[in-house]
Design a protein around this motif. Structure first.
Motif, PDB file in Angstrom:
ATOM      1  N   ASP A   1      44.571  39.032  25.069  1.00  0.00           N
ATOM      2  CA  ASP A   1      45.651  39.463  25.925  1.00  0.00           C
ATOM      3  C   ASP A   1      45.741  40.796  26.728  1.00  0.00           C
ATOM      4  N   LEU A   2      46.324  40.783  27.989  1.00  0.00           N
ATOM      5  CA  LEU A   2      45.779  41.563  28.635  1.00  0.00           C
ATOM      6  C   LEU A   2      47.472  42.170  29.249  1.00  0.00           C
ATOM      7  N   GLY A   3      47.852  43.608  28.965  1.00  0.00           N
ATOM      8  CA  GLY A   3      48.978  44.078  28.968  1.00  0.00           C
ATOM      9  C   GLY A   3      49.446  45.387  29.458  1.00  0.00           C
ATOM     10  N   LEU A   4      50.529  45.864  29.421  1.00  0.00           N
ATOM     11  CA  LEU A   4      51.229  47.607  29.124  1.00  0.00           C
ATOM     12  C   LEU A   4      52.317  47.302  28.431  1.00  0.00           C
TER      13      LEU A   4
ATOM     14  N   GLY B   1      48.232  38.793  31.789  1.00  0.00           N
ATOM     15  CA  GLY B   1      47.741  37.951  32.096  1.00  0.00           C
ATOM     16  C   GLY B   1      46.552  37.485  30.863  1.00  0.00           C
ATOM     17  N   ARG B   2      45.631  36.981  30.536  1.00  0.00           N
ATOM     18  CA  ARG B   2      45.110  36.347  29.501  1.00  0.00           C
ATOM     19  C   ARG B   2      43.400  37.522  29.956  1.00  0.00           C
ATOM     20  N   ALA B   3      42.823  37.768  29.427  1.00  0.00           N
ATOM     21  CA  ALA B   3      41.851  38.544  29.679  1.00  0.00           C
ATOM     22  C   ALA B   3      40.788  37.598  30.306  1.00  0.00           C
ATOM     23  N   SER B   4      40.465  35.994  29.672  1.00  0.00           N
ATOM     24  CA  SER B   4      39.537  34.967  29.519  1.00  0.00           C
ATOM     25  C   SER B   4      39.945  34.995  31.661  1.00  0.00           C
ATOM     26  N   ASP B   5      41.268  34.581  31.792  1.00  0.00           N
ATOM     27  CA  ASP B   5      41.875  33.847  32.552  1.00  0.00           C
ATOM     28  C   ASP B   5      41.174  35.309  34.005  1.00  0.00           C
ATOM     29  N   MET B   6      41.010  36.158  33.652  1.00  0.00           N
ATOM     30  CA  MET B   6      40.501  37.222  34.945  1.00  0.00           C
ATOM     31  C   MET B   6      39.398  37.005  35.693  1.00  0.00           C
TER      32      MET B   6
ATOM     33  N   ILE C   1      36.983  37.589  38.402  1.00  0.00           N
ATOM     34  CA  ILE C   1      35.792  39.539  39.631  1.00  0.00           C
ATOM     35  C   ILE C   1      35.571  38.814  41.006  1.00  0.00           C
ATOM     36  N   SER C   2      36.742  38.808  41.774  1.00  0.00           N
ATOM     37  CA  SER C   2      36.522  38.711  43.259  1.00  0.00           C
ATOM     38  C   SER C   2      35.834  39.542  44.229  1.00  0.00           C
ATOM     39  N   GLY C   3      34.250  39.052  44.791  1.00  0.00           N
ATOM     40  CA  GLY C   3      33.805  40.847  45.744  1.00  0.00           C
ATOM     41  C   GLY C   3      33.676  41.954  44.628  1.00  0.00           C
ATOM     42  N   GLY C   4      33.808  41.935  43.331  1.00  0.00           N
ATOM     43  CA  GLY C   4      33.799  42.880  42.470  1.00  0.00           C
ATOM     44  C   GLY C   4      35.345  43.607  42.090  1.00  0.00           C
ATOM     45  N   SER C   5      36.152  42.905  42.612  1.00  0.00           N
ATOM     46  CA  SER C   5      37.258  43.315  42.340  1.00  0.00           C
ATOM     47  C   SER C   5      38.146  42.483  41.137  1.00  0.00           C
ATOM     48  N   ASN C   6      38.645  43.087  40.380  1.00  0.00           N
ATOM     49  CA  ASN C   6      39.392  41.820  39.461  1.00  0.00           C
ATOM     50  C   ASN C   6      40.984  41.707  40.076  1.00  0.00           C
ATOM     51  N   VAL C   7      40.774  40.313  39.309  1.00  0.00           N
ATOM     52  CA  VAL C   7      42.145  38.767  40.026  1.00  0.00           C
ATOM     53  C   VAL C   7      42.545  38.696  38.680  1.00  0.00           C
ATOM     54  N   TYR C   8      43.475  39.174  38.893  1.00  0.00           N
ATOM     55  CA  TYR C   8      44.711  38.440  37.378  1.00  0.00           C
ATOM     56  C   TYR C   8      45.573  37.105  37.900  1.00  0.00           C
ATOM     57  N   PRO C   9      45.163  35.779  37.730  1.00  0.00           N
ATOM     58  CA  PRO C   9      46.258  34.781  38.183  1.00  0.00           C
ATOM     59  C   PRO C   9      48.195  34.618  38.013  1.00  0.00           C
ATOM     60  N   ARG C  10      48.424  36.010  36.947  1.00  0.00           N
ATOM     61  CA  ARG C  10      49.660  35.392  36.940  1.00  0.00           C
ATOM     62  C   ARG C  10      50.861  36.137  37.863  1.00  0.00           C
ATOM     63  N   GLU C  11      49.641  37.386  37.964  1.00  0.00           N
ATOM     64  CA  GLU C  11      50.561  37.743  39.577  1.00  0.00           C
ATOM     65  C   GLU C  11      51.217  37.032  40.921  1.00  0.00           C
ATOM     66  N   ILE C  12      49.375  36.311  41.261  1.00  0.00           N
ATOM     67  CA  ILE C  12      49.769  35.880  42.483  1.00  0.00           C
ATOM     68  C   ILE C  12      50.645  33.872  41.608  1.00  0.00           C
TER      69      ILE C  12
ATOM     70  N   VAL D   1      42.960  29.427  38.756  1.00  0.00           N
ATOM     71  CA  VAL D   1      41.845  29.574  38.393  1.00  0.00           C
ATOM     72  C   VAL D   1      41.039  30.358  39.189  1.00  0.00           C
ATOM     73  N   GLY D   2      39.834  31.078  38.436  1.00  0.00           N
ATOM     74  CA  GLY D   2      38.673  31.450  39.396  1.00  0.00           C
ATOM     75  C   GLY D   2      37.525  30.489  39.220  1.00  0.00           C
ATOM     76  N   VAL D   3      36.824  30.104  40.328  1.00  0.00           N
ATOM     77  CA  VAL D   3      35.835  29.768  40.300  1.00  0.00           C
ATOM     78  C   VAL D   3      34.656  30.001  41.303  1.00  0.00           C
ATOM     79  N   PRO D   4      32.991  29.777  41.185  1.00  0.00           N
ATOM     80  CA  PRO D   4      32.537  29.909  41.309  1.00  0.00           C
ATOM     81  C   PRO D   4      32.125  30.288  42.564  1.00  0.00           C
ATOM     82  N   ASP D   5      31.253  31.415  43.613  1.00  0.00           N
ATOM     83  CA  ASP D   5      31.941  31.551  44.498  1.00  0.00           C
ATOM     84  C   ASP D   5      30.478  32.399  45.688  1.00  0.00           C
ATOM     85  N   PRO D   6      29.000  31.439  45.954  1.00  0.00           N
ATOM     86  CA  PRO D   6      28.628  32.460  46.671  1.00  0.00           C
ATOM     87  C   PRO D   6      27.847  34.415  47.440  1.00  0.00           C
ATOM     88  N   LYS D   7      29.860  33.770  47.723  1.00  0.00           N
ATOM     89  CA  LYS D   7      29.392  35.301  48.466  1.00  0.00           C
ATOM     90  C   LYS D   7      30.471  35.626  47.572  1.00  0.00           C
ATOM     91  N   TRP D   8      31.280  35.893  46.928  1.00  0.00           N
ATOM     92  CA  TRP D   8      31.723  37.264  46.612  1.00  0.00           C
ATOM     93  C   TRP D   8      32.067  37.158  44.675  1.00  0.00           C
TER      94      TRP D   8
END
Length: 525
Positions: A402-405, A416-421, A423-434, A450-457
């Motif tokens: 798990d990720l935290g501070l 968040g959960r490390a496995s939930d994070m 990467i979109s366009g090179g930036s980390n996205v953490y679902p919980r804040e969304i 959830v994150g899903v594959p995308d050909p561009k990002w």
């Protein structure tokens, strides 16, 4: 173990001591059945005698498959009384899944609910030496091999001697891989957990208290049962197989229930039910919730209904829930700047939390990293899985994944959960804040991103939403809602509306299942 080893206290001793101290007080209530501690102890003795007659003893694994039932509690303590290892499965699993657990723990006996004969057959087929055979939970008296038919033993069954490190409980967890693992919990480690629960979660618990069980005893609710037994507090089991808020609130009032263990989804369901307003629940002192993050909006609603009785803890099966605690009076604690959700509390007594980077360096307050834990509640390792053990520990710290501070005062925020994070366009996205932001929209009752594959990002977010009143919002409306407070790359590319979010048997959102369903429906590309 040699005579030079150190003895541990058998967990069965919790029942033995309470039955001696409080023999005529209520121990277990389910429907018309009401057992005193003396009666429960005698029934446990009958099961223990039967197990011993079948050659089951110290170190043998006993697989248990049953919904919540008085006889499941009897099985738990009887297994420990003979020195065997309690290995309870989630009763919602399929026969093949339970057979997989049998292959993992190699049980010497099975205790199975009478409604699950196919599961018993599957376990028997998958087990090389089920020498103790099968005993039936919930079968009518007179049925062969039924716990209800066991005769009372001629003499009291003693608690088997156990030693430090002796296995007590195989706590099944699949983690993020989906492949089941057996977390090894020992008698001495669990002794610490019981004391810690009493100290940090339910201070002042006595024989005048009562708990109601609303989650499966095979996991967190089973651990929560142990401090009740230690203090002689009554346990109330609803008769409904599934969650029935009307029955729960009726029993809370009738039995003057003072505490309960639950998970956020169950707590939300209970506090939204109209029966919560119709029954007297002023007896409640501690409503303990754990197992998954609870969204702020749901927390607020639960406190409005119940008052300041909520106790949050954060933990995993590998640490038996013992990482942090947030007492009732601290649920209003403000979050650090930039953190959109509340704290899960401060480290439990005797436990230590460290936020670490990928190399294992401890990070200062305010920096996000992996939550790592040390202390007596940490498990002994995974059963027969050296590879998983090696991955789970680093420099003696258990790595939660798990990720935290931590803030300046040592309060933990799970981000968040490390496995939930993803990467979109090179930036980390953490679902919980969304998710936290989307839940503030009046049209959204539940959500999982959830994150899903995308050909561009590389990856993009998909938000799976459950409508609050049957009327979904438009994608553009939700994007606009998020745009004021979220960077553009964090805003989900698609919004999907379902009738419900897939959850495990313990009420946790299963993002692996969500991704699979999105892929099947063509929404994951």
């Amino acid at each position: 173990m040699s005579a030079g080893g150190r003895r541990a206290v058998n967990l069965a001793r919790l029942l033995t001591a309470t039955a001696r101290r409080l023999p005529e007080r209520d121990a277990l209530v389910q429907g018309a059945l009401r057992l005193t501690w003396r009666e429960l102890d005698a029934r446990v003795g009958a099961v223990a005698a039967e197990l011993r007659s079948r050659g089951i003893g110290r170190g043998d694994a006993v697989l248990v498959h049953s919904p919540n039932h008085v006889e499941l509690v009897e099985a738990m303590f009887a297994v420990w009384r003979v020195g065997a290892v309690f290995a309870p499965a989630n009763y919602r699993l399929t026969p093949s899944e339970v057979a997989g657990l049998a292959e993992l723990v190699r049980p010497s006996a099975l205790l199975c609910h009478a409604d699950h004969g196919e599961h018993a057959d599957a376990v028997a087929a998958a087990t090389a030496d089920l020498r103790g055979g099968t005993l039936w939970i919930g079968a009518a008296p007179g049925t062969a091999n039924a716990l209800a038919s066991l005769p009372s033993p001629g003499s009291r069954q003693s608690d088997e001697v156990v030693w430090e490190g002796d296995h007590a409980w195989y706590f099944f967890t699949s983690g993020t891989s989906g492949r089941p693992k057996a977390v090894v919990l020992t008698h001495d480690q669990m002794g610490f957990v019981v004391n810690n629960h009493l100290c940090d979660l339910m201070p002042g618990l006595t024989e005048t208290d009562a708990q109601i069980v609303v989650a499966p005893l095979s996991h967190g609710a089973g651990v929560h049962l142990l401090p009740q037994v230690a203090r002689g507090a009554k346990t109330v089991l609803p008769t409904s197989r599934g969650l029935d808020p009307a029955e729960v609130w009726r029993l809370v009032e009738a039995e003057r229930v003072t505490n309960a263990f639950t998970v956020p989804t169950i707590l939300t369901t209970l506090t939204r039910a109209p029966e919560a307003e119709r029954h007297d629940h002023r007896s409640l002192r501690y409503v303990i919730y754990a197992g998954a993050p609870m969204y702020r909006a749901d927390q607020v609603r639960a406190r409005e209904v119940l008052g300041d009785v909520l106790v949050q803890y954060y933990g995993l099966g590998e640490v038996t829930g013992n990482i942090t605690v947030l007492p009732p009076a601290q649920h209003d604690r403000p979050s650090p700047e930039g953190v959109e959700f509340g704290t899960c509390g401060y480290p439990r007594t005797g436990m230590q939390v460290s936020i670490q980077d990928d190399e294992g360096t401890e990070l200062p307050a305010g920096r996000q990293g992996e939550i790592c834990v040390a202390g007596p509640a940490v498990f002994a390792g995974y059963l027969n899985d050296a590879q998983a053990d090696a991955a789970a520990f680093r420099d003696g710290w258990f790595r939660t994944g798990d990720l935290g501070l931590l803030d300046d005062e040592g309060y933990l925020y799970v981000t968040g959960r490390a496995s939930d994070m993803f990467i979109s366009g090179g930036s980390n996205v953490y679902p919980r804040e969304i998710e936290e932001r989307l839940l503030r929209h009046p049209a959204v009752a539940e959500v999982a991103v959830v994150g899903v594959p995308d050909p561009k990002w590389g990856e993009v977010g998909v938000a799976v939403c459950v409508p609050a009143d049957g009327d979904p919002a438009t994608d553009e409306e939700l994007r606009t809602w998020l745009a004021d407070t979220l960077a553009r790359y964090k805003i989900p590319k698609r919004f999907v509306w379902w009738d419900g979010i897939p959850k495990s048997g313990y009420g946790k959102v299963v993002k692996r299942t969500i991704r699979q369903r999105l892929e099947h429906e063509g929404a994951a590309s």
